[in-house]
Design a protein around this motif. Structure first.
Motif, PDB file in Angstrom:
ATOM      1  N   GLU A  74       0.844  -1.207   0.000  1.00  0.00           N
ATOM      2  CA  GLU A  74       0.000   0.000   0.000  1.00  0.00           C
ATOM      3  C   GLU A  74       0.877   1.254   0.000  1.00  0.00           C
ATOM      4  O   GLU A  74       0.610   2.213  -0.709  1.00  0.00           O
ATOM      5  N   ARG A  75       1.915   1.220   0.804  1.00  0.00           N
ATOM      6  CA  ARG A  75       2.799   2.384   0.899  1.00  0.00           C
ATOM      7  C   ARG A  75       3.484   2.649  -0.448  1.00  0.00           C
ATOM      8  O   ARG A  75       3.455   3.763  -0.960  1.00  0.00           O
ATOM      9  N   ASP A  76       4.070   1.606  -1.040  1.00  0.00           N
ATOM     10  CA  ASP A  76       4.761   1.797  -2.322  1.00  0.00           C
ATOM     11  C   ASP A  76       3.788   2.270  -3.399  1.00  0.00           C
ATOM     12  O   ASP A  76       4.090   3.189  -4.154  1.00  0.00           O
ATOM     13  N   TYR A  77       2.606   1.621  -3.466  1.00  0.00           N
ATOM     14  CA  TYR A  77       1.658   1.955  -4.533  1.00  0.00           C
ATOM     15  C   TYR A  77       0.930   3.279  -4.278  1.00  0.00           C
ATOM     16  O   TYR A  77       0.262   3.798  -5.173  1.00  0.00           O
ATOM     17  N   SER A  78       1.076   3.849  -3.069  1.00  0.00           N
ATOM     18  CA  SER A  78       0.506   5.178  -2.828  1.00  0.00           C
ATOM     19  C   SER A  78       1.420   6.275  -3.383  1.00  0.00           C
ATOM     20  O   SER A  78       1.050   7.437  -3.436  1.00  0.00           O
ATOM     21  N   GLU A  79       2.629   5.906  -3.809  1.00  0.00           N
ATOM     22  CA  GLU A  79       3.581   6.865  -4.386  1.00  0.00           C
ATOM     23  C   GLU A  79       3.830   8.038  -3.437  1.00  0.00           C
ATOM     24  O   GLU A  79       3.868   9.205  -3.843  1.00  0.00           O
ATOM     25  N   HIS A  80       4.009   7.698  -2.181  1.00  0.00           N
ATOM     26  CA  HIS A  80       4.141   8.671  -1.112  1.00  0.00           C
ATOM     27  C   HIS A  80       5.272   9.704  -1.365  1.00  0.00           C
ATOM     28  O   HIS A  80       5.058  10.902  -1.230  1.00  0.00           O
ATOM     29  N   VAL A  81       6.446   9.217  -1.759  1.00  0.00           N
ATOM     30  CA  VAL A  81       7.600  10.126  -1.846  1.00  0.00           C
ATOM     31  C   VAL A  81       7.429  11.131  -2.984  1.00  0.00           C
ATOM     32  O   VAL A  81       7.550  12.345  -2.776  1.00  0.00           O
ATOM     33  N   ILE A  82       7.105  10.641  -4.172  1.00  0.00           N
ATOM     34  CA  ILE A  82       6.997  11.578  -5.301  1.00  0.00           C
ATOM     35  C   ILE A  82       5.801  12.522  -5.091  1.00  0.00           C
ATOM     36  O   ILE A  82       5.855  13.707  -5.447  1.00  0.00           O
TER      37      ILE A  82
ATOM     38  N   SER B  45       7.069  21.046  -3.363  1.00  0.00           N
ATOM     39  CA  SER B  45       8.141  21.752  -4.087  1.00  0.00           C
ATOM     40  C   SER B  45       7.626  22.983  -4.813  1.00  0.00           C
ATOM     41  O   SER B  45       8.382  23.939  -5.022  1.00  0.00           O
ATOM     42  N   GLY B  46       6.373  22.954  -5.258  1.00  0.00           N
ATOM     43  CA  GLY B  46       5.823  24.102  -5.993  1.00  0.00           C
ATOM     44  C   GLY B  46       6.331  24.214  -7.424  1.00  0.00           C
ATOM     45  O   GLY B  46       6.091  25.223  -8.083  1.00  0.00           O
ATOM     46  N   VAL B  47       7.047  23.206  -7.919  1.00  0.00           N
ATOM     47  CA  VAL B  47       7.538  23.247  -9.312  1.00  0.00           C
ATOM     48  C   VAL B  47       7.162  21.927 -10.006  1.00  0.00           C
ATOM     49  O   VAL B  47       6.835  20.949  -9.332  1.00  0.00           O
ATOM     50  N   PRO B  48       7.220  21.906 -11.356  1.00  0.00           N
ATOM     51  CA  PRO B  48       6.903  20.652 -12.063  1.00  0.00           C
ATOM     52  C   PRO B  48       7.867  19.524 -11.682  1.00  0.00           C
ATOM     53  O   PRO B  48       9.078  19.744 -11.559  1.00  0.00           O
ATOM     54  N   ILE B  49       7.301  18.339 -11.492  1.00  0.00           N
ATOM     55  CA  ILE B  49       8.092  17.173 -11.082  1.00  0.00           C
ATOM     56  C   ILE B  49       8.153  16.162 -12.220  1.00  0.00           C
ATOM     57  O   ILE B  49       7.142  15.856 -12.860  1.00  0.00           O
ATOM     58  N   ILE B  50       9.359  15.648 -12.443  1.00  0.00           N
ATOM     59  CA  ILE B  50       9.570  14.566 -13.406  1.00  0.00           C
ATOM     60  C   ILE B  50       9.954  13.316 -12.616  1.00  0.00           C
ATOM     61  O   ILE B  50      10.852  13.365 -11.768  1.00  0.00           O
ATOM     62  N   SER B  51       9.296  12.202 -12.908  1.00  0.00           N
ATOM     63  CA  SER B  51       9.673  10.933 -12.269  1.00  0.00           C
ATOM     64  C   SER B  51      10.928  10.389 -12.930  1.00  0.00           C
ATOM     65  O   SER B  51      11.004  10.264 -14.147  1.00  0.00           O
ATOM     66  N   LEU B  52      11.892  10.049 -12.084  1.00  0.00           N
ATOM     67  CA  LEU B  52      13.113   9.389 -12.579  1.00  0.00           C
ATOM     68  C   LEU B  52      13.078   7.911 -12.180  1.00  0.00           C
ATOM     69  O   LEU B  52      14.103   7.279 -12.022  1.00  0.00           O
ATOM     70  N   GLU B  53      11.936   7.377 -11.982  1.00  0.00           N
ATOM     71  CA  GLU B  53      11.504   6.057 -11.496  1.00  0.00           C
ATOM     72  C   GLU B  53      10.998   6.227 -10.071  1.00  0.00           C
ATOM     73  O   GLU B  53      11.729   6.563  -9.155  1.00  0.00           O
ATOM     74  N   SER B  54       9.710   5.919  -9.949  1.00  0.00           N
ATOM     75  CA  SER B  54       9.038   6.058  -8.663  1.00  0.00           C
ATOM     76  C   SER B  54       8.708   4.667  -8.125  1.00  0.00           C
ATOM     77  O   SER B  54       9.199   3.664  -8.638  1.00  0.00           O
ATOM     78  N   GLY B  55       7.838   4.607  -7.144  1.00  0.00           N
ATOM     79  CA  GLY B  55       7.449   3.329  -6.555  1.00  0.00           C
ATOM     80  C   GLY B  55       6.841   2.357  -7.558  1.00  0.00           C
ATOM     81  O   GLY B  55       7.073   1.145  -7.481  1.00  0.00           O
ATOM     82  N   THR B  56       6.080   2.885  -8.502  1.00  0.00           N
ATOM     83  CA  THR B  56       5.336   1.979  -9.399  1.00  0.00           C
ATOM     84  C   THR B  56       5.594   2.209 -10.886  1.00  0.00           C
ATOM     85  O   THR B  56       5.115   1.412 -11.691  1.00  0.00           O
TER      86      THR B  56
END
Ligand code: SN0
Length: 314
Positions: free
Chosen positions: A119-127, A134-145
């Motif tokens: 559940e924690r990994d698939y909630s994508e908590h960190v990203i 952050s208030g700026v656009p975020i690019i995933s460089l590989e996330s939980g899922t």
């Protein structure tokens, strides 16, 4: 584009694909677009291609780049809300993300799943915390899922072949460590919006999360799945249902030339890093079927197209 976390963030995929191919032909065509713009990259896990290709993509667009290894160059980050921070984590992700957002115009974040708590990994908590604070656009460089920059580079590589509606097969491969489902989940998502005939083959028990595989063909007989394939994508992943587990050594799933007798023309893909002799045979990696270096090269143009698209709305 406002962020790049999954294929669902892409408003016009054919246009993004064309942008990437145009940039590959002329990498410095937009070298002033990113002038005086700062890209920040934060890595919670190791990286070779993502780190270098994303930096190169930014530099090709005239951007500056700052790179952090969380917990090594910087403070160990607390990512849970509401905890008393009297352990070994000195800084909360709330401040870290917000501060990086003050210094950077765009941020890239790599954060693998821990593979302990589904559940924690698939909630994508960190990203999600980076998106929120952050208030700026975020690019995933590989996330939980997911690993959308990889999948985009893979789609560029398949598109470059010019084959109309190719047969693409994702095959599970053996490994000694429990690896994330991010690369296969993401590849399945991108194949779902591409004009391809797509099949997944894996040992029983290694089914991906069902929302990704809805409407996707799953064939448990690997040899049958590989028949007449144009592209075979080789990747290990740990079990989703029995979360994060290695269920079998699965040695018989390693792809060899012998298995390709009914897929004579097939090209072989892998996102790298690849463990030779375990996931893929030397003969395949060193032979004419392998596209792994093309995929790695295309990481630059995938990242460059994404950065260009985000820069255009800043
Ligand atoms: C990562 C993964 O998600 O599978 C990154 C791939 C782009 N791969 C690994 O962690 C491989 C580690 C290993 O020990 O082979």
């Amino acid at each position: 584009m406002k962020q790049f976390i999954s294929v669902n963030d892409v408003p016009d995929l054919p246009l993004l694909l064309k942008t990437a191919l145009d940039l590959k032909a002329e990498p410095f065509a937009d070298k002033h677009l990113g002038e005086n713009k700062m890209l920040g990259l934060i890595f919670f896990n190791p990286s070779l291609r993502t780190r270098l290709s994303t930096q190169k993509a930014a530099v090709n667009l005239g951007m500056q780049v700052m790179v952090m290894n969380a917990g090594q160059d910087g403070w160990a980050l607390e990512t849970e809300d509401g905890v008393l921070m009297n352990g070994n984590k000195a800084e909360h992700i709330k401040e870290a993300a917000a501060v990086m957002g003050r210094y950077c115009d765009i941020l890239g974040v790599r954060s693998f799943p821990e593979l302990l708590d589904k559940e924690r990994d698939y909630s994508e908590h960190v990203i999600k915390q980076f998106i929120k604070y952050s208030g700026v656009p975020i690019i995933s460089l590989e996330s939980g899922t997911l690993h959308p920059l990889q999948s985009f580079a893979d789609l560029i590589t398949i598109t470059e072949s010019g084959i109309k509606k190719p047969k693409v097969v994702l095959t599970w491969a053996p490994h000694i460590r429990a690896l994330p489902q991010a690369v296969p989940n993401s590849f399945v998502q991108w194949m779902g919006v591409a004009d391809v005939d797509f099949t997944i083959t894996n040992p029983k028990g290694y089914e991906l999360e069902s929302s990704f595989t809805k409407n996707v063909k799953i064939e448990y007989d690997q040899e049958k799945a590989l028949e007449n394939a144009n592209f075979i994508y080789v990747k290990n992943w740990s079990a989703y249902n029995d979360y994060g587990k290695i269920l079998t050594d699965g040695k018989e799933w390693m792809l060899t030339e012998e298995k390709l007798k009914n897929a004579a023309k097939s090209k072989i893909m892998h996102c790298l890093p690849v463990r030779r002799g375990l996931e893929l045979s030397d003969e395949i990696l060193d032979g004419p079927r392998s596209l792994v270096l093309d995929q790695a090269e295309n990481r630059v143009f995938a990242a460059q197209a994404v950065l260009k698209s985000i820069l255009s709305i800043l």
